[in-house]
Scaffold this motif. Structure first.
Motif, PDB file in Angstrom:
ATOM      1  N   VAL A  50     -12.962  -4.275  -1.267  1.00  0.00           N
ATOM      2  CA  VAL A  50     -11.821  -4.828  -0.547  1.00  0.00           C
ATOM      3  C   VAL A  50     -10.570  -3.991  -0.780  1.00  0.00           C
ATOM      4  CG1 VAL A  50     -11.228  -6.433  -2.434  1.00  0.00           C
ATOM      5  CG2 VAL A  50     -10.522  -6.952  -0.074  1.00  0.00           C
ATOM      6  N   TYR A  51     -10.399  -3.481  -1.992  1.00  0.00           N
ATOM      7  CA  TYR A  51      -9.260  -2.596  -2.275  1.00  0.00           C
ATOM      8  C   TYR A  51      -9.385  -1.297  -1.496  1.00  0.00           C
ATOM      9  CZ  TYR A  51      -6.587   1.006  -4.686  1.00  0.00           C
ATOM     10  OH  TYR A  51      -5.762   2.076  -4.966  1.00  0.00           O
ATOM     11  N   ILE A  52     -10.584  -0.751  -1.449  1.00  0.00           N
ATOM     12  CA  ILE A  52     -10.814   0.518  -0.757  1.00  0.00           C
ATOM     13  C   ILE A  52     -10.502   0.386   0.724  1.00  0.00           C
ATOM     14  CG2 ILE A  52     -12.583   2.208  -0.144  1.00  0.00           C
ATOM     15  CD1 ILE A  52     -13.929   1.484  -2.863  1.00  0.00           C
ATOM     16  N   HIS A  53     -10.973  -0.693   1.322  1.00  0.00           N
ATOM     17  CA  HIS A  53     -10.724  -0.924   2.754  1.00  0.00           C
ATOM     18  C   HIS A  53      -9.224  -1.030   3.028  1.00  0.00           C
ATOM     19  CE1 HIS A  53     -11.770  -2.289   6.804  1.00  0.00           C
ATOM     20  NE2 HIS A  53     -10.762  -3.145   6.687  1.00  0.00           N
ATOM     21  N   LYS A  54      -8.513  -1.754   2.176  1.00  0.00           N
ATOM     22  CA  LYS A  54      -7.069  -1.917   2.355  1.00  0.00           C
ATOM     23  C   LYS A  54      -6.340  -0.593   2.145  1.00  0.00           C
ATOM     24  CE  LYS A  54      -3.093  -4.622   0.783  1.00  0.00           C
ATOM     25  NZ  LYS A  54      -2.618  -5.693  -0.132  1.00  0.00           N
ATOM     26  N   ALA A  55      -6.771   0.186   1.153  1.00  0.00           N
ATOM     27  CA  ALA A  55      -6.124   1.475   0.877  1.00  0.00           C
ATOM     28  C   ALA A  55      -6.262   2.416   2.074  1.00  0.00           C
ATOM     29  CB  ALA A  55      -6.726   2.104  -0.375  1.00  0.00           C
ATOM     30  N   ILE A  56      -7.439   2.445   2.678  1.00  0.00           N
ATOM     31  CA  ILE A  56      -7.651   3.316   3.827  1.00  0.00           C
ATOM     32  C   ILE A  56      -6.794   2.862   5.010  1.00  0.00           C
ATOM     33  CG2 ILE A  56      -9.352   4.014   5.567  1.00  0.00           C
ATOM     34  CD1 ILE A  56     -11.416   4.163   3.340  1.00  0.00           C
ATOM     35  N   SER A  57      -6.725   1.561   5.245  1.00  0.00           N
ATOM     36  CA  SER A  57      -5.895   1.053   6.344  1.00  0.00           C
ATOM     37  C   SER A  57      -4.430   1.409   6.135  1.00  0.00           C
ATOM     38  CB  SER A  57      -6.053  -0.470   6.452  1.00  0.00           C
ATOM     39  OG  SER A  57      -7.376  -0.825   6.775  1.00  0.00           O
ATOM     40  N   SER A  58      -3.956   1.301   4.896  1.00  0.00           N
ATOM     41  CA  SER A  58      -2.559   1.620   4.599  1.00  0.00           C
ATOM     42  C   SER A  58      -2.282   3.112   4.735  1.00  0.00           C
ATOM     43  CB  SER A  58      -2.206   1.142   3.186  1.00  0.00           C
ATOM     44  OG  SER A  58      -2.346  -0.257   3.064  1.00  0.00           O
TER      45      SER A  58
END
Length: 459
Positions: A50-58
């Motif tokens: 979930v952190y990885i997905h959010k980091a990529i979106s940001s």
């Protein structure tokens, strides 16, 4: 590969955290990084999907820099990477930690420090080497009136699943940053320190929106690949098989580098070339020679090679853990000599002689100086050369070279006394990385649009 979750010994308080957009992310789950003697040297975060997905979106939405600004920042990062204390490690401390965890000889780690820094420093020349002559970087180039090829990214986000057999790979993936990609790197549990050092240097230089360090497990690696536009994955045959049919993933698998020795050359010189190709990078790199094909007396060549290897000083040989030594002894049909020293087990090179040109052991590749020597046969050897990362042809015979050059599946062909371990950032390694990351698009702007822009009517 799943990262084992182990309690951290009190011997170390070094942590490797996830870093994205210039901010660290502390996790409760972590993995232990051990040296070759099993002593913990660091604790590495395990970032959740979930952190990885959010980091990529940001990162996709983060502010952009021009290529010129990115390249200037990378040059600043190069000096910091090579000379400064980063993540609590001076250059010498970093190199010593690298030796403890990988077993690479001191000369290899010291040379890699300069190699990675030089790559960061010379990125404009490196990416220009892979750009087609007729292509331009920008849509507002002066040649737009006549038309040209626009060299364009295929996406915006690039993920790297790094290997831990040597620091050299961290001179390659920064090319993606130089091309304008937001790049996230999953470091190896075995050796996360080079990835951390490169990325921290880039962040300090002003590239916090372009690079991220993502220590994670196999679930996080899958999320990286799924959420990024393109990915580069390093690994063995299991990684090759996993991503074989995934068009967005480029795999850097076993190199299977080879040397062909002609009957017209000096066997002592040939043996010296092979010994260098076996040990230059600790024998663990994808370009370390794993097979030799000899015209003439194979046994005589093996005798010369063993003599050349016996003359190598112990400091030039790699170290390994007890677990690695036990595994090598279980898979090798040749006795392996390993002696315990303070940093691990010194691995002596292994030379295996086979009688048939197409013996399956010619394809064998192990992570230390180990070669299979087979007789060369023009027809029977050809299939075993196909798909090799590097083939050095040590012969003056044109017909020998022509047959090898005719096989386009061989990525690199060197002629003469050039070790398989030779590399240049301006020369393709396994093709140019830009071949995978970029595309050519026809582009032209009408004269009337150019005139309108000159009057202040911007496109």
């Amino acid at each position: 590969m799943n990262i084992p979750l182990e309690p951290l010994a009190a011997a170390t308080d070094r942590r490797i955290e996830a870093i994205a957009l210039g901010r660290t992310y502390t996790t409760q789950r972590c993995a232990v990084v051990n040296d070759l003697l099993g002593i913990p040297v660091a604790e590495m975060a395990v970032a959740p999907p979930v952190y990885i997905h959010k980091a990529i979106s940001s990162m996709r939405e983060a502010p952009s820099l021009s290529l010129a600004e990115i390249h200037a920042a990378m040059a600043r990062a190069a000096d910091s990477y090579q000379y400064d204390t980063i993540a609590g490690l001076s250059p010498d401390e970093y190199c010593r930690l690298l030796q403890r965890t990988t077993g690479l000889p001191e000369a290899v780690t010291q040379n890699a420090l300069a190699t990675v820094a030089d790559a960061l420093r010379n990125m404009p020349d490196i990416i220009n080497a892979g750009r087609p002559q007729g292509a331009r970087w920008s849509w507002d180039d002066a040649d737009a009136l006549a038309g040209y090829s626009l060299f364009s990214r295929k996406g915006d986000v690039f993920a790297v699943l790094a290997a831990g057999n040597g620091p050299g790979i961290h001179a390659l993936w920064p090319q993606a940053v130089a091309l304008g990609y937001r790049t996230l790197v999953r470091p190896s549990t075995r050796e996360p320190f080079t990835a951390q050092r490169v990325i921290c240097a880039m962040v300090q230089a002003g590239l916090e929106h372009y690079v991220a360090l993502i220590p994670t497990d196999y679930r996080g690696a899958d999320e990286l690949v799924a959420s990024a536009d393109l990915a580069l994955a390093y690994g063995g045959q299991d990684i090759v098989d996993k991503y074989r049919h995934h068009p967005q993933v480029r795999v850097q698998g076993p190199g299977r580098a080879k040397i062909v020795i002609g009957a017209d050359v000096c066997m002592d010189e040939a043996a010296s070339l092979v010994a260098t190709s076996m040990t230059d990078l600790g024998g663990a790199a994808c370009v370390s020679v794993s097979a030799v094909m000899v015209e003439g007396d194979v046994s005589d060549f093996c005798r010369c090679l063993r003599q050349a290897l016996q003359q190598l000083p112990e400091k030039a040989l790699p170290r390994a853990s007890q677990q690695t030594v036990d595994w090598l002894r279980s898979v090798l049909d040749t006795p392996i000599e390993a002696s315990l020293v303070s940093e691990g087990y010194v691995l002596r090179p292994v030379v295996t002689e086979v009688a048939e040109p197409d013996d399956p052991r010619v394809h064998r590749e192990l992570p230390f100086p180990c070669v299979t020597v087979a007789p060369y046969h023009a027809t029977r050897s050809a299939p075993l050369l196909s798909g090799s990362l590097v083939v050095t042809v040590f012969s003056w015979q044109p017909q020998l070279l022509k047959s090898i050059l005719a096989d386009a599946s061989i990525s690199n062909v060197y002629v003469g006394d050039i070790p398989t371990t030779w590399m240049s950032p301006l020369v393709p390694h396994d093709a140019y990385l830009s071949d995978f990351l970029m595309c050519n698009r026809g582009f032209r702007i009408a004269a009337s649009w150019i005139e309108a822009e000159s009057k202040g009517e911007k496109l």
